[in-house]
Design an enzyme around this catalytic site. Structure first.
Site, PDB file in Angstrom:
ATOM      1  N   THR A  74       0.840  -1.206   0.000  1.00  0.00           N
ATOM      2  CA  THR A  74       0.000   0.000   0.000  1.00  0.00           C
ATOM      3  C   THR A  74       0.872   1.252   0.000  1.00  0.00           C
ATOM      4  O   THR A  74       0.601   2.204  -0.741  1.00  0.00           O
ATOM      5  CB  THR A  74      -0.954  -0.024   1.214  1.00  0.00           C
ATOM      6  N   ASN A 157      -6.255 -10.575  -7.002  1.00  0.00           N
ATOM      7  CA  ASN A 157      -6.251 -11.217  -5.687  1.00  0.00           C
ATOM      8  C   ASN A 157      -7.510 -12.036  -5.406  1.00  0.00           C
ATOM      9  O   ASN A 157      -7.494 -12.943  -4.594  1.00  0.00           O
ATOM     10  CB  ASN A 157      -6.045 -10.176  -4.587  1.00  0.00           C
ATOM     11  N   HIS A 207       4.214 -10.039   3.120  1.00  0.00           N
ATOM     12  CA  HIS A 207       3.393 -11.015   3.855  1.00  0.00           C
ATOM     13  C   HIS A 207       2.584 -11.942   2.963  1.00  0.00           C
ATOM     14  O   HIS A 207       2.021 -12.925   3.436  1.00  0.00           O
ATOM     15  CB  HIS A 207       2.504 -10.316   4.895  1.00  0.00           C
ATOM     16  N   CYS A 332     -13.556  -5.836   3.841  1.00  0.00           N
ATOM     17  CA  CYS A 332     -13.203  -4.453   4.151  1.00  0.00           C
ATOM     18  C   CYS A 332     -12.362  -4.476   5.422  1.00  0.00           C
ATOM     19  O   CYS A 332     -12.360  -5.452   6.153  1.00  0.00           O
ATOM     20  CB  CYS A 332     -14.459  -3.630   4.404  1.00  0.00           C
TER      21      CYS A 332
HETATM   22  N1  PLP Z   1      -2.215  -5.410  -3.888  1.00  0.00           N
HETATM   23  C1  PLP Z   1      -2.800  -6.622  -3.862  1.00  0.00           C
HETATM   24  C2  PLP Z   1      -3.137  -7.300  -5.167  1.00  0.00           C
HETATM   25  C3  PLP Z   1      -3.102  -7.228  -2.648  1.00  0.00           C
HETATM   26  O1  PLP Z   1      -3.690  -8.434  -2.640  1.00  0.00           O
HETATM   27  C4  PLP Z   1      -2.766  -6.544  -1.451  1.00  0.00           C
HETATM   28  C5  PLP Z   1      -3.109  -7.130  -0.139  1.00  0.00           C
HETATM   29  O2  PLP Z   1      -4.188  -7.667   0.072  1.00  0.00           O
HETATM   30  C6  PLP Z   1      -2.158  -5.289  -1.525  1.00  0.00           C
HETATM   31  C7  PLP Z   1      -1.887  -4.760  -2.767  1.00  0.00           C
HETATM   32  C8  PLP Z   1      -1.776  -4.516  -0.281  1.00  0.00           C
HETATM   33  O3  PLP Z   1      -0.640  -5.095   0.334  1.00  0.00           O
HETATM   34  P1  PLP Z   1      -0.107  -4.647   1.761  1.00  0.00           P
HETATM   35  O4  PLP Z   1      -0.916  -5.423   2.759  1.00  0.00           O
HETATM   36  O5  PLP Z   1       1.350  -5.040   1.790  1.00  0.00           O
HETATM   37  O6  PLP Z   1      -0.272  -3.184   1.880  1.00  0.00           O
END
Ligand code: PLP
Length: 385
Positions: A74, A157, A207, A332
């Site tokens: 993020t 995802n 993670h 969410c």
């Molecule tokens: N992008 C995708 C495709 C994700 O699945 C996720 C996490 O669910 C993120 C970004 C965000 O990752 P982070 O938890 O490291 O901020």
């Protein structure tokens, strides 16, 4: 085979911390020093951070110098998605961000772009970014207001569907744009090569790979064209991301990245076999299960399905009571199950929703058996109701 403990089938939400990552985190936590200090202790931590950079770079075939560590995907998204770039020392404006409709909220929120500078690119009913629509949007882009930026994820995802990123890159670069690829769900599951994908920037998260939460990276293709920093201060990460590095998190991230790169084909073939058994079992239990993306290229670990008459919220709770952790695809932050924007984008009746099973390196046949036994009970109860 019966199991008494819970069954974790939500690896796309987060992977359990791997044993190797745990060892690396603990060792780094016990190492005294600040990586920016010039004394021996500091230099030892610097070596650890730079070794982590090499491991993360290797996972996506990038140059270590092009890896900027962040607190997660993020933050990496908020760093890269900005109208303000610098070409060397010269400011360069990005006029508009076009992102696929199925991006994770980390991208869809648009980082530092204002809402009026965001446009989403539709996806086809098959769940693939619509390349013709991307072309049309870029033809209509007004370059006088700055260059276009486009963000398309490599793997979704929720569905696990692999997006046509290389073809998108060709379109974006033909129109003189910058191309950002969220590779969070792809790394460790399909080969990711920043050069081969022709991406200008890649986003990674620790993670999802079995590393600790709170670590990620923005990987760039070069060093000339870079975003104005999001976090300013002591100038760490060559000024791109200030703040003392977190060596423990980065050591864990690196250990996870090494493991993700090792025995890649065998691991994913085994996981794919489990996923296929799971989907065949669901189809045996009921002929009305809809498996989203089943006919299209997906990563091996994900199954996203709907059962007519079963709301995703109800389904998620039912499986939880059965001892199975899976996801409704789009949880969410409040923990409430939201409507899936991915299903909506694919033109599916999103009000019903879908459930996502996602597997990983620790998943076993016993996990699949447990899931299928619970699935049969959920299906029978739905029929009785
Ligand atoms: N992008 C995708 C495709 C994700 O699945 C996720 C996490 O669910 C993120 C970004 C965000 O990752 P982070 O938890 O490291 O901020």
């Amino acid at each position: 085979m019966t199991k008494t403990e819970r069954t974790y089938l939500d690896w796309n939400a987060t992977a359990p911390l791997s044993a190797a990552a745990r060892v690396a985190v603990l060792a780094a936590l016990d190492t005294v020093g600040n990586p920016s200090s010039v004394h021996g202790e500091g230099r030892a931590l610097r070596m650890l951070v730079e070794a982590a950079r090499r491991d993360v770079a290797a996972l996506v075939h990038a140059a270590p110098a092009h890896v900027i560590f962040t607190s997660g995907a993020t933050e990496a998204a908020n760093l890269v998605l900005t109208p303000d770039y610098r070409m060397g020392r010269t400011p360069l404006a990005i006029g508009h961000l076009y992102h696929s409709e199925i991006e994770h909220p980390a991208i869809r929120e648009g980082g530092r772009f204002s809402r009026d500078k965001l446009t989403s690119i539709p996806v086809t009913p098959a769940g693939l970014v619509d390349l013709a629509a991307l072309e049309t949007l870029l033809v209509g882009h007004d370059k006088a207001k700055g260059l276009p930026m486009v963000a398309v994820m490599l793997v979704n995802n929720e569905t696990g569907i692999v997006q046509p990123v290389k073809s998108a890159a060709e379109i974006v670069h033909r129109h003189g744009g910058l191309f950002v690829v969220d590779a969070v769900q792809a790394a460790g599951r399909i080969p990711v090569d920043i050069e081969a994908l022709d991406a200008d920037f890649l986003i990674l998260s620790s993670h999802k790979l079995g590393g600790p939460k709170g670590a990620g990276a923005l990987v760039s293709r070069g060093e000339v064209l870079m975003p104005v920093p999001l976090i300013r201060g002591g100038g760490q990460e060559k000024g791109h991301r200030s703040g003392t590095e977190n060596p423990a998190a980065l050591a864990g991230f690196a250990a996870a990245a090494r493991a993700a790169a090792a025995d890649f084909a065998d691991r994913n073939a085994r996981i794919g076999g489990l996923r296929d058994t799971l989907e065949a079992g669901m189809r045996m239990a009921t002929n009305d299960v809809i498996i989203h993306g089943a006919d299209i290229e997906r990563v091996a670990n994900t199954s996203f399905f709907s059962l007519p008459g079963l709301k995703s919220e109800t389904g998620q709770i039912a499986f939880d009571l059965e001892g199975i952790a899976l996801s409704a695809g789009s949880a969410c932050s409040s923990g409430k199950v939201g409507q899936s924007h991915v299903l909506t984008a694919m033109g599916f009746d999103a009000a019903l929703g879908a459930l996502r099973v996602s597997l990983g390196s620790g998943s076993t046949q016993a996990d699949v058996d447990c899931f299928l036994a619970a699935f049969s009970r959920v299906v029978s109860r739905r029929r009785a109701a």
